[in-house]
Design a protein around this motif. Structure first.
Motif, mmCIF file in Angstrom:
data_model
loop_
_atom_site.group_PDB
_atom_site.id
_atom_site.type_symbol
_atom_site.label_atom_id
_atom_site.label_comp_id
_atom_site.label_asym_id
_atom_site.label_seq_id
_atom_site.Cartn_x
_atom_site.Cartn_y
_atom_site.Cartn_z
ATOM 1 N N PHE A 41 0.860 -1.175 0.000
ATOM 2 C CA PHE A 41 0.000 0.000 0.000
ATOM 3 C C PHE A 41 0.903 1.233 0.000
ATOM 4 N N ARG A 42 0.317 2.374 -0.248
ATOM 5 C CA ARG A 42 1.079 3.618 -0.158
ATOM 6 C C ARG A 42 0.183 4.720 0.377
ATOM 7 N N GLN A 43 0.848 5.705 0.979
ATOM 8 C CA GLN A 43 0.118 6.839 1.527
ATOM 9 C C GLN A 43 0.895 8.118 1.245
ATOM 10 N N PHE A 51 -4.311 0.961 -1.856
ATOM 11 C CA PHE A 51 -3.773 -0.310 -2.332
ATOM 12 C C PHE A 51 -2.926 -0.096 -3.576
ATOM 13 N N VAL A 52 -1.813 -0.829 -3.660
ATOM 14 C CA VAL A 52 -0.924 -0.747 -4.819
ATOM 15 C C VAL A 52 -0.872 -2.083 -5.564
ATOM 16 N N ALA A 101 2.353 -5.499 3.588
ATOM 17 C CA ALA A 101 1.288 -6.042 4.425
ATOM 18 C C ALA A 101 1.026 -7.492 4.054
ATOM 19 N N VAL A 102 0.425 -8.226 4.964
ATOM 20 C CA VAL A 102 -0.021 -9.586 4.681
ATOM 21 C C VAL A 102 -1.470 -9.731 5.129
ATOM 22 N N LYS A 112 -7.500 -2.312 3.077
ATOM 23 C CA LYS A 112 -6.609 -2.002 4.203
ATOM 24 C C LYS A 112 -7.229 -2.320 5.544
ATOM 25 N N SER A 113 -8.547 -2.356 5.620
ATOM 26 C CA SER A 113 -9.199 -2.656 6.903
ATOM 27 C C SER A 113 -9.124 -4.141 7.231
ATOM 28 N N LEU A 114 -8.739 -4.956 6.257
ATOM 29 C CA LEU A 114 -8.682 -6.412 6.467
ATOM 30 C C LEU A 114 -7.250 -6.944 6.515
ATOM 31 N N VAL A 115 -6.291 -6.056 6.463
ATOM 32 C CA VAL A 115 -4.890 -6.477 6.549
ATOM 33 C C VAL A 115 -4.610 -7.049 7.935
#
Length: 128
Positions: A41-43, A51-52, A101-102, A112-115
């Motif tokens: 991911f990136r911010q 998500f990337v 992330a995994v 991202k909320s499910l990482v």
């Protein structure tokens, strides 16, 4: 599971960078890196984390955000417990902090909320 990202830096527009993320340990459930899908991911400043790219636990399936498709390549080495994001043809809009992330599946890792686990970020800056 602990994730350690590396490889960020400063590059000119059109250049390339390779990000790596090394995993260690196991979850309370007993899962290890090889049992998880993985992704990046990136911010960017002032923006939501986005998500990337993602890769299945076997490495057989990959998925990319439209903004990086054709320029970025994700891969993994389950023997070395690493995931790599090769970034080519970089653009200034790719500037962000990148996080590995995994997650439990190729579908859930894109949310991202499910990482399940995050690595620390690594800064990528693309100058114009």
């Amino acid at each position: 599971v602990q994730l350690q990202a590396s490889g960020g830096g400063l590059v000119q527009s059109g250049g390339s960078l390779k990000l790596s993320c090394t995993a260690s340990g196991r979850a309370a459930s007993g899962r290890t890196f090889t049992n998880y899908a993985a992704g990046w991911f990136r911010q960017a400043p002032g923006k939501e984390r986005e998500f990337v790219s993602a890769i299945s636990w076997s490495g057989g399936s990959t998925y990319y955000a439209d903004s990086v498709k054709g320029r970025f390549t994700i891969s993994r080495d389950n023997v070395k417990s690493t995931i790599v994001l090769q970034m080519d043809s970089l653009k200034p809009q790719d500037t962000a902090v990148y996080y590995c992330a995994v997650g439990k599946s190729l579908v859930t890792i894109q949310d991202k909320s499910l990482v399940d686990f995050w690595g620390q970020g690594t800064q990528v800056t693309v100058s114009s």
